[in-house]
Design an enzyme around this catalytic site. Sequence first.
Site, PDB file in Angstrom:
ATOM      1  N   ASP A  95      36.789  36.171  38.445  1.00  0.00           N
ATOM      2  CA  ASP A  95      36.584  36.694  37.091  1.00  0.00           C
ATOM      3  C   ASP A  95      35.631  35.799  36.301  1.00  0.00           C
ATOM      4  O   ASP A  95      35.334  34.663  36.703  1.00  0.00           O
ATOM      5  CB  ASP A  95      37.951  36.766  36.397  1.00  0.00           C
ATOM      6  CG  ASP A  95      38.049  37.895  35.392  1.00  0.00           C
ATOM      7  OD1 ASP A  95      37.002  38.351  34.911  1.00  0.00           O
ATOM      8  OD2 ASP A  95      39.181  38.302  35.078  1.00  0.00           O
ATOM      9  N   ASP A 142      37.587  47.024  32.465  1.00  0.00           N
ATOM     10  CA  ASP A 142      38.975  46.771  32.083  1.00  0.00           C
ATOM     11  C   ASP A 142      39.633  48.032  31.566  1.00  0.00           C
ATOM     12  O   ASP A 142      40.843  48.055  31.345  1.00  0.00           O
ATOM     13  CB  ASP A 142      39.037  45.683  30.994  1.00  0.00           C
ATOM     14  CG  ASP A 142      39.106  44.286  31.599  1.00  0.00           C
ATOM     15  OD1 ASP A 142      39.265  44.181  32.831  1.00  0.00           O
ATOM     16  OD2 ASP A 142      39.013  43.306  30.833  1.00  0.00           O
TER      17      ASP A 142
HETATM   18  C1  GLA Z   1      39.883  40.032  32.706  1.00  0.00           C
HETATM   19  C2  GLA Z   1      39.913  40.981  33.880  1.00  0.00           C
HETATM   20  C3  GLA Z   1      41.285  41.584  34.008  1.00  0.00           C
HETATM   21  C4  GLA Z   1      42.286  40.479  34.187  1.00  0.00           C
HETATM   22  C5  GLA Z   1      42.193  39.496  33.043  1.00  0.00           C
HETATM   23  C6  GLA Z   1      43.040  38.275  33.307  1.00  0.00           C
HETATM   24  O1  GLA Z   1      40.012  40.714  31.507  1.00  0.00           O
HETATM   25  O2  GLA Z   1      38.939  41.954  33.750  1.00  0.00           O
HETATM   26  O3  GLA Z   1      41.328  42.491  35.074  1.00  0.00           O
HETATM   27  O4  GLA Z   1      42.060  39.839  35.414  1.00  0.00           O
HETATM   28  O5  GLA Z   1      40.864  39.043  32.847  1.00  0.00           O
HETATM   29  O6  GLA Z   1      42.924  37.343  32.300  1.00  0.00           O
END
Ligand code: GLA
Length: 737
Positions: free
Chosen positions: A476, A546
């Site tokens: 990420d 997301d």
């Molecule tokens: C980001 C990612 C999510 C999750 C969060 C965790 O927003 O896109 O899928 O992994 O971080 O903090």
Amino acid sequence: MSIQVNASNRLFHLQTKHTSYVFHVIEDGSLGQLYYGPKIPFKDDYANLNTREEHDCTNTRTDEDVEFQAELLKQEYAGLGKGDYRYPAFQITYPNGSRTSEFQYRDYELKDGKARLTGLPSTFADDSNDSQTLTVKLADGDLELQLHYTIFADEDVIVRSTTFVNHGKTVFLNRALSAQLDLPDANYDFIQFAGSWSRERHLHRSHLRPGTQSISSLRTASSHQENPFFMLARPHTDNNQGAVFGFNFVYSGNFLDSVEVDQFDTTRVLIGINPDEFGWKLNSGDSFQTPEVIFSYTDNGFNALSQQLGAFYAQHLINPHFAHQERPILINNWEATFMDFTEDKLMPIVERAKELGIEMFVLDDGWFGHRDDDRSSLGDWFVDEKKFNHGIAGFAKRVHDLDMKFGLWFEPEMISIDSKLYQTHPEWMIKTPGRGQTPGRHQFVLDMSRQEVVDYLFGLMSHIIQDAKLDYIKWDMNRNITEMYGADLPADQQLEFSHRYILGVYDLYDRLTKAFPDVLFESCASGGGRFDLGMMYYAPQAWCSDDTDAVERIKIQDGTSYGYTPSMWGAHVSAVPNDQVGRLTSIDMRAKVAYFGAFGYELDVTELSDEEQATIKQQVAFYKQYRKLFQFGTFYRLETPDTSDNVYGWETVSHDKQTAIGMRYQILNGANPAYIRYYFKGLDPERRYTVNDGSEVFSGAELMNAGYFVPRVMNRLQSPKVPSDFHADMFIVKAVD
Ligand code: GLA
């Protein structure tokens, strides 16, 4: 596929399967662009494409050669200061401070094959017989310019990049774009994919207008806001027909895609590292290699363009180990638990997921340091023993013992102030001396341009990968860079920082993927904030967004599908009310949207009703049966008669045209609707097919041309099966002969 060079006329003609790309050396020794489009025959001379006319109020090359006017010519890789006032592809500051370049053609090199770039993601051709690379060399004093072009058998794609080599005194590159394309007119629509966090890559289409229109990023990431992929299409072009150029950039940092329509209605395309926040010092003996750009053209509309790009990526960009490998159905605990979990709380989810047929458990953010919220621990990649008393390896073993794969979340590039790493190495955090710091999600960024930072991360991550026998990593990246500054870099090299940062990210990816070739990486940047071909080279799939709401996802995945293919994006079924928009959609609709992608779940399956769990079990079994088709079939976006964004159609067809699955998504239901027909694409017109195992047999021609009737029940109270808002109809088409 063939590249023909007419050495005496100094003419270069690249022919892909259906396209030609022609350029030559012009009077001043620079390169002039002649043609890019549908294939034309080889010729020794294209005088008709190389016209010159004298215009008033324009600079000329010499007093005598008045018809050579740089700003009227299509150039191949334009510099500054010689009368072409359009934006240039490069700009150099020479030792005396001047910026006027005079590169002149020297020679060329033609080779079979396509080598990978060093330190950068790139296209490749592991079989040297199926590609050819042309390098054209120019020189300006001690400075050498190399323009690289590769074509590939069976692909309507040209890959370009540029190298600068300095054999003399130190110069500075202020602008070093990867490629330029000058087109003879401006009757094109500019089609881009823009958005924001959680609503990435929505299609935007507008006709070109005079002046410069561009998309770009200055976030040291390709960004949620503007994706590097774009198209130039004739105004009537749609999914099924029409001329379109596609351009994609194999890079994950600051980019610029610029399209300039000049005074004569010609179009200049420039693609490369964003010259703002870029500079590169070239000492004697140094060279600078730009990232690669992919050019592609078709006469047959957006679907054909997407398909030819997708086929190309699978052969020449995605790690061959994964390019055709079916991706595991995963369950991720993020939207199920956020950071509030322990091994004991997670195990029932894992066990139930196993019963439902799910193949991999992914442990998301919150397993390390003392991270119970997003204010701490980034950089401390050590398990939180309060949550996992047998370590990650212990938990991973329990998952593996169930014969499930195990994946883990990392955010390697980040650091929290509240972390051991910050206490030990505060100097590793990016900051500008004398300036305040700008947090993002309460976190800061590590200086990935420093070798010791990359080494530290490689050491820690390697240890966990080995210890827990990881099958998958979600990498990420949840904030963009501010206060860009490299503590290790001298003042006159500070503009190198953003590119050096990305090179550090690539270095870590390169080392990890080489050391652990079986680990599947999924890139993520708060969802789709770094959804680009640079990432895809290392991580063959990316978390698309997301936003897991089925309705929002239709638009996101639809936009994404123009420049990328379904196996490249993660798509999960999450709980309702949806976490991002609060919408209620059926589990059927959610799955039917997520099937088109690397499919998974992101919810607490133990909290679902027995009926919903049974549905998930069926969905998982169904997806396994058709996974190859969804991930690697030929993907079509269907034109629908609906122009209100209320109806979308997608279809995937197996390469042997034996099986297809069509989906028709309807967002809002209308009262008393007209009869609806679904028009398939890509079937064999001669073959006979059934739809949803029905008794009627249809020819492919009938299903494609006359369409398939989509039943609608008019009285909503009469049947529980009545279509409602947020509804998807699915059609499984099977050949019977
Ligand atoms: C980001 C990612 C999510 C999750 C969060 C965790 O927003 O896109 O899928 O992994 O971080 O903090």
